[in-house]
Design a protein around this motif. Structure first.
Motif, mmCIF file in Angstrom:
data_model
loop_
_atom_site.group_PDB
_atom_site.id
_atom_site.type_symbol
_atom_site.label_atom_id
_atom_site.label_comp_id
_atom_site.label_asym_id
_atom_site.label_seq_id
_atom_site.Cartn_x
_atom_site.Cartn_y
_atom_site.Cartn_z
ATOM 1 N N ALA A 71 0.833 -1.205 0.000
ATOM 2 C CA ALA A 71 0.000 0.000 0.000
ATOM 3 C C ALA A 71 0.867 1.255 0.000
ATOM 4 O O ALA A 71 0.638 2.188 -0.773
ATOM 5 C CB ALA A 71 -0.931 -0.001 1.205
ATOM 6 N N THR A 72 1.889 1.268 0.844
ATOM 7 C CA THR A 72 2.631 2.513 1.067
ATOM 8 C C THR A 72 3.591 2.862 -0.064
ATOM 9 O O THR A 72 3.720 4.035 -0.423
ATOM 10 C CB THR A 72 3.427 2.437 2.380
ATOM 11 N N HIS A 73 4.280 1.883 -0.632
ATOM 12 C CA HIS A 73 5.262 2.193 -1.683
ATOM 13 C C HIS A 73 4.560 2.710 -2.939
ATOM 14 O O HIS A 73 5.070 3.633 -3.606
ATOM 15 C CB HIS A 73 6.123 0.973 -1.984
ATOM 16 N N PHE A 74 3.416 2.130 -3.267
ATOM 17 C CA PHE A 74 2.617 2.667 -4.375
ATOM 18 C C PHE A 74 2.108 4.060 -4.011
ATOM 19 O O PHE A 74 2.170 4.996 -4.825
ATOM 20 C CB PHE A 74 1.444 1.722 -4.657
ATOM 21 N N ASN A 75 1.606 4.187 -2.804
ATOM 22 C CA ASN A 75 1.060 5.460 -2.337
ATOM 23 C C ASN A 75 2.102 6.569 -2.397
ATOM 24 O O ASN A 75 1.790 7.704 -2.789
ATOM 25 C CB ASN A 75 0.558 5.283 -0.894
ATOM 26 N N GLN A 76 3.334 6.242 -2.030
ATOM 27 C CA GLN A 76 4.386 7.261 -2.045
ATOM 28 C C GLN A 76 4.630 7.793 -3.450
ATOM 29 O O GLN A 76 4.856 8.989 -3.644
ATOM 30 C CB GLN A 76 5.689 6.695 -1.476
ATOM 31 N N VAL A 77 4.559 6.914 -4.441
ATOM 32 C CA VAL A 77 4.702 7.363 -5.830
ATOM 33 C C VAL A 77 3.562 8.306 -6.194
ATOM 34 O O VAL A 77 3.778 9.328 -6.867
ATOM 35 C CB VAL A 77 4.765 6.165 -6.800
ATOM 36 N N MET A 78 2.356 7.974 -5.764
ATOM 37 C CA MET A 78 1.228 8.864 -6.033
ATOM 38 C C MET A 78 1.455 10.224 -5.360
ATOM 39 O O MET A 78 1.269 11.280 -5.978
ATOM 40 C CB MET A 78 -0.077 8.255 -5.518
ATOM 41 N N THR A 79 1.872 10.207 -4.110
ATOM 42 C CA THR A 79 2.146 11.445 -3.372
ATOM 43 C C THR A 79 3.211 12.282 -4.068
ATOM 44 O O THR A 79 3.069 13.506 -4.194
ATOM 45 C CB THR A 79 2.594 11.115 -1.935
ATOM 46 N N ASP A 80 4.266 11.627 -4.523
ATOM 47 C CA ASP A 80 5.360 12.330 -5.207
ATOM 48 C C ASP A 80 4.897 12.982 -6.507
ATOM 49 O O ASP A 80 5.550 13.909 -7.007
ATOM 50 C CB ASP A 80 6.510 11.366 -5.507
ATOM 51 N N ASN A 81 3.795 12.489 -7.051
ATOM 52 C CA ASN A 81 3.259 13.024 -8.309
ATOM 53 C C ASN A 81 1.973 13.823 -8.105
ATOM 54 O O ASN A 81 1.211 14.038 -9.052
ATOM 55 C CB ASN A 81 3.035 11.882 -9.301
ATOM 56 N N GLN A 82 1.760 14.271 -6.860
ATOM 57 C CA GLN A 82 0.616 15.137 -6.508
ATOM 58 C C GLN A 82 -0.727 14.512 -6.871
ATOM 59 O O GLN A 82 -1.652 15.186 -7.335
ATOM 60 C CB GLN A 82 0.746 16.519 -7.177
ATOM 61 N N ILE A 83 -0.832 13.198 -6.642
ATOM 62 C CA ILE A 83 -2.075 12.482 -6.889
ATOM 63 C C ILE A 83 -2.707 12.122 -5.554
ATOM 64 O O ILE A 83 -2.094 11.440 -4.734
ATOM 65 C CB ILE A 83 -1.824 11.215 -7.731
ATOM 66 N N ASP A 84 -3.920 12.587 -5.328
ATOM 67 C CA ASP A 84 -4.638 12.282 -4.096
ATOM 68 C C ASP A 84 -5.066 10.817 -4.079
ATOM 69 O O ASP A 84 -5.331 10.219 -5.133
ATOM 70 C CB ASP A 84 -5.876 13.163 -3.954
ATOM 71 N N VAL A 85 -5.152 10.257 -2.872
ATOM 72 C CA VAL A 85 -5.466 8.837 -2.708
ATOM 73 C C VAL A 85 -6.610 8.662 -1.720
ATOM 74 O O VAL A 85 -6.656 9.319 -0.681
ATOM 75 C CB VAL A 85 -4.218 8.071 -2.204
ATOM 76 N N ASP A 86 -7.549 7.767 -2.066
ATOM 77 C CA ASP A 86 -8.567 7.290 -1.135
ATOM 78 C C ASP A 86 -8.395 5.787 -0.977
ATOM 79 O O ASP A 86 -7.709 5.129 -1.773
ATOM 80 C CB ASP A 86 -9.976 7.599 -1.644
ATOM 81 N N TYR A 87 -9.061 5.237 0.044
ATOM 82 C CA TYR A 87 -8.907 3.821 0.377
ATOM 83 C C TYR A 87 -10.283 3.170 0.485
ATOM 84 O O TYR A 87 -11.180 3.694 1.137
ATOM 85 C CB TYR A 87 -8.173 3.654 1.712
ATOM 86 N N VAL A 88 -10.421 2.006 -0.136
ATOM 87 C CA VAL A 88 -11.675 1.259 -0.096
ATOM 88 C C VAL A 88 -11.353 -0.193 0.254
ATOM 89 O O VAL A 88 -10.243 -0.680 -0.027
ATOM 90 C CB VAL A 88 -12.421 1.360 -1.454
ATOM 91 N N SER A 89 -12.288 -0.876 0.863
ATOM 92 C CA SER A 89 -12.143 -2.299 1.160
ATOM 93 C C SER A 89 -13.487 -2.978 0.912
ATOM 94 O O SER A 89 -14.520 -2.307 0.831
ATOM 95 C CB SER A 89 -11.699 -2.504 2.609
ATOM 96 N N PRO A 90 -13.519 -4.293 0.776
ATOM 97 C CA PRO A 90 -14.775 -4.968 0.461
ATOM 98 C C PRO A 90 -15.909 -4.653 1.428
ATOM 99 O O PRO A 90 -17.063 -4.476 1.006
ATOM 100 C CB PRO A 90 -14.394 -6.448 0.509
ATOM 101 N N ALA A 91 -15.601 -4.575 2.720
ATOM 102 C CA ALA A 91 -16.632 -4.311 3.724
ATOM 103 C C ALA A 91 -16.579 -2.896 4.279
ATOM 104 O O ALA A 91 -17.471 -2.499 5.026
ATOM 105 C CB ALA A 91 -16.497 -5.311 4.874
ATOM 106 N N GLY A 92 -15.536 -2.141 3.935
ATOM 107 C CA GLY A 92 -15.347 -0.831 4.532
ATOM 108 C C GLY A 92 -14.855 -0.952 5.964
ATOM 109 O O GLY A 92 -14.755 -2.042 6.533
ATOM 110 N N GLY A 93 -14.500 0.189 6.551
ATOM 111 C CA GLY A 93 -14.085 0.187 7.949
ATOM 112 C C GLY A 93 -12.693 -0.356 8.162
ATOM 113 O O GLY A 93 -11.763 -0.050 7.404
#
Length: 228
Positions: free
Chosen positions: A28-50
């Motif tokens: 989750a984090t290594h991909f997320n860091q690339v998004m952050t470095d490229n000014q891309i906002d991130v949200d998180y979803v899961s099958p059940a939420g929470g």
């Protein structure tokens, strides 16, 4: 504004073992860091939420590199990703340009048959977006169908966690199925590198990585596709 949706598992324990599982943090984090470095906002979803469980192995001392530690100690990440992830019904596919299925063994229980996540991913893709995944997270692609009812990954070039890597984990008999076998059975052209070495495959707007070592590379490949 470009936005990414990271999909995380809710499944916290092996069915056959007294052993905890969940999302593998670096995926989750290594991909997320690339998004952050490229000014891309991130949200998180899961099958059940929470609540989203962390695989304990992914926060062992030898796994807490600078990126993992920064996210693990960040209140926003802990709250939005691990404590209060969105449910699929909370998500509007039109808001996202990228969907990314993070791995961890938990995913093999709750990703493959989750039609809501599959439909969400297909909507993002049909809107011109990118589908991406790493390691066991690739099993999330099994829930994606084309309009004709065929598997989305049929005929696609991809990679994902290998049978050999599962054997090294000594968990072959403790997962409900092997990710590599399931992807091939759905018609995908699965390729791989040596165990636990980086391997990323791009097929149009589908970007996949073999193992935890590939999460950053998947992020970088997604940016490359985005910038074409």
């Amino acid at each position: 504004m470009t936005k990414a949706l990271i999909v995380l598992t809710n499944h916290a324990k092996f069915d056959t073992l007294n052993r905890a599982t969940g999302v593998w943090l670096s995926e989750a984090t290594h991909f997320n860091q690339v998004m952050t470095d490229n000014q891309i906002d991130v949200d998180y979803v899961s099958p059940a939420g929470g609540y989203v469980p962390l695989d304990p192995g992914s926060i062992a001392a030898d796994q807490l590199d600078a990126v993992n530690l920064a996210f693990y100690t960040d209140a926003d990440f802990r709250n939005r990703a691990l404590g209060q992830s969105l449910k699929p019904s909370d998500v509007n596919a039109a808001d996202y340009d990228i969907i990314y299925f993070a791995g961890g063994h938990g995913t093999v229980w709750d990703f493959p048959k989750n039609q809501e996540l599959g439909q969400l991913a297909k909507q993002i893709y049909d809107n011109g977006g990118i589908i991406s995944a790493v390691c066991h997270g690739l099993v999330g692609l099994l829930a994606i169908q084309n309009a004709d009812g065929n598997a989305f990954i049929d005929g696609k070039q991809l990679t994902g966690f290998t049978n050999e890597e599962e054997a090294i984990n000594q968990l072959t008999d403790d997962v409900p199925f092997l990710a590599e076998d399931a992807l091939k059975a759905a018609g995908a052209h699965h390729t791989k590198s040596d165990p636990y070495t980086e391997h990323v495959v791009t097929d149009g707007r589908l970007v996949t990585g073999q193992n935890p070592q590939s999460a950053k590379g998947v992020g970088e490949a997604v940016i490359a596709v985005l910038n074409k």
